[in-house]
Design a protein around this motif. Structure first.
Motif, PDB file in Angstrom:
ATOM      1  N   PHE A 254      -0.579  11.411   9.938  1.00 52.94           N
ATOM      2  CA  PHE A 254       0.303  12.480   9.466  1.00 52.94           C
ATOM      3  C   PHE A 254       0.899  13.296  10.623  1.00 52.94           C
ATOM      4  O   PHE A 254       0.171  13.833  11.464  1.00 52.94           O
TER       5      PHE A 254
ATOM      6  N   GLY B 261       4.415   5.382   5.390  1.00 49.37           N
ATOM      7  CA  GLY B 261       3.999   5.167   4.000  1.00 49.37           C
ATOM      8  C   GLY B 261       4.999   5.821   3.060  1.00 49.37           C
ATOM      9  O   GLY B 261       5.769   6.690   3.472  1.00 49.37           O
TER      10      GLY B 261
ATOM     11  N   CYS C  36      -1.906   6.540   1.953  1.00 46.71           N
ATOM     12  CA  CYS C  36      -1.163   6.986   0.769  1.00 46.71           C
ATOM     13  C   CYS C  36      -1.988   6.823  -0.514  1.00 46.71           C
ATOM     14  O   CYS C  36      -1.949   7.674  -1.399  1.00 46.71           O
TER      15      CYS C  36
HETATM   16  S1  SF4 Z   1       0.716   6.946   6.359  1.00 48.22           S
HETATM   17 FE1  SF4 Z   1       2.127   8.639   6.200  1.00 48.22          FE
HETATM   18  S2  SF4 Z   1       2.735   8.651   4.106  1.00 48.22           S
HETATM   19 FE2  SF4 Z   1       0.849   7.438   4.163  1.00 48.22          FE
HETATM   20  S3  SF4 Z   1      -0.807   8.931   3.867  1.00 48.22           S
HETATM   21 FE3  SF4 Z   1      -0.478   8.794   6.055  1.00 48.22          FE
HETATM   22  S4  SF4 Z   1       0.898  10.488   6.493  1.00 48.22           S
HETATM   23 FE4  SF4 Z   1       1.051  10.081   4.309  1.00 48.22          FE
END
Ligand code: SF4
Ligand code: SF4
Length: 368
Positions: free
Chosen positions: A338, A349, A322
């Motif tokens: 993702f 996140g 994030c």
């Molecule tokens: S953990 Fe989830 S919210 Fe954080 S960057 Fe990766 S995909 Fe995006």
């Protein structure tokens, strides 16, 4: 019959897109524009502008424009501690804040201590009403926001002080937008060609707050509203500045944003709050980028009342990118989690939690 919104009109949008494409053709080099506001991020995905502009060689990249996303984990964990370790405490928060995952779970998944609970509220005023209705409990409002919501949060603290509501405090997570833009530009790794400035925030702080971007960094920018034509008018303003080689702060949202912003809202903020150095998720410590309650309001300050130690190390969950998304270094699909270990039903996140989060916007609208 209600009149159609001219800022959603398809013919207008296509004409603006053609104009943007033809100006872009005259500009050498990359054109990477950061949309600072999370609502812009959602809007460019939902309207299809992200891909249409991409086809024309105009890249839009998300920035640090969501308070849910940029509030670091130590603040979320402090809120969790309050509700899980203290009895008879109501932790009031906006819905998205309750779903942010931390090393200790989220507020939504927390097991509250005896007599304690987490309540979702839709306004700061609602949290103050909770304190009035539950004089036997401590009510802590997890107040997170930018310049748009900060005045309303500050006013509830002042009202609690004036009405002597002794069981109400605010856990402040208050962020001001210009300092992180400077931090992003100084770090240089986001390779930004210009900024699409947020509409609501700008209605409070006014266009001059961004003058330093043009004057010190020589970069163009424009304030934009939230309908597709609004956003395209902002993009056009930036492209015209690039083509002319004359960076400034364009205002493509003059129907809402005046030249001085909202002096009354700023006066309220200055009366009740004071600047502080603050840690942003991904961006780290940024001088004078946050606000806290003035010492006169110490009785309304949860950090003071409960002796919370904030601003320390804030570890994200393992693998979460994030921070890099918020700096514009990667697009959400660049995070290995993702769409796999991180989805809206199972966020890893905050950028996948928040309605203004870049990962959620990409997941909902950007996947092929
Ligand atoms: S953990 Fe989830 S919210 Fe954080 S960057 Fe990766 S995909 Fe995006
Ligand atoms: S508060 Fe308003 S201006 Fe700020 S990020 Fe959210 S929608 Fe954009």
């Amino acid at each position: 019959m209600p009149k159609a919104d001219p800022y959603q009109d398809r013919t207008t949008i296509e004409a603006l897109l053609r104009r943007a494409t033809s100006i872009r053709e005259t500009i050498p080099g990359p054109c990477r524009l950061m949309e600072v506001c999370g609502t812009h991020t959602m809007a460019v995905h939902r309207s299809g502008l992200k891909s249409r502009l991409g086809e024309a060689g105009i890249e839009l990249v998300a920035g640090p424009g969501c308070p849910v996303c940029i509030t670091p984990n130590d603040v979320h964990e402090a809120a969790l501690s309050l509700v899980s370790e203290r009895e008879d405490l109501i932790l009031a928060a906006f819905g998205d804040m309750t779903r942010v995952p931390t090393r200790r779970g989220s507020l939504q998944s927390a097991a509250p201590a005896q007599g304690s609970s987490v309540r979702v509220v839709y306004s700061p005023r609602e949290s103050l009403d909770l304190a009035r209705r539950h004089p036997d409990k401590e009510v802590v409002f997890f107040g997170a926001g930018f310049e748009t919501t900060i005045p309303a949060i500050a006013l509830t603290a002042r009202r609690a002080a004036r009405e002597k509501i002794a069981n109400y405090t605010v856990l402040t997570a208050l962020w001001i937008i210009p300092p992180p833009l400077r931090a992003i530009l100084q770090a240089k790794d986001a390779r930004i060609s210009g900024f699409l400035y947020p509409g609501h925030v700008s209605a409070v702080i006014g266009p001059r707050a961004y003058d330093f971007v043009a004057e010190e960094f020589g970069l163009p920018g424009a304030i934009a509203g939230f309908e597709p034509a609004d956003i395209l008018l902002g993009v056009l303003s930036i492209l015209e500045q690039m083509a002319e080689g004359k960076p400034r702060v364009g205002n493509a949202y003059a129907r809402v944003v005046g030249p001085d912003g909202n002096p009354l809202a700023r006066a309220v903020m200055a009366e009740i709050l004071t600047e502080k150095d603050a840690v942003w998720r991904g961006l780290g410590l940024i001088p004078k980028s946050g606000l806290r309650l003035r010492s006169e309001y110490a009785a309304q300050d949860a950090e003071h009342r409960f002796g919370l130690a904030l601003g320390g190390p804030a570890a994200d969950l393992p693998g979460c990118r994030c921070g890099d998304v918020l700096k514009g270094i990667i697009e959400p699909p660049g995070c290995p989690l993702f769409g796999r270990a991180c989805r809206p039903d199972l966020p890893h996140g905050p950028c996948m939690v928040s309605f203004e989060g870049a990962c959620l916007a990409f997941y909902k609208y950007g996947r092929k």
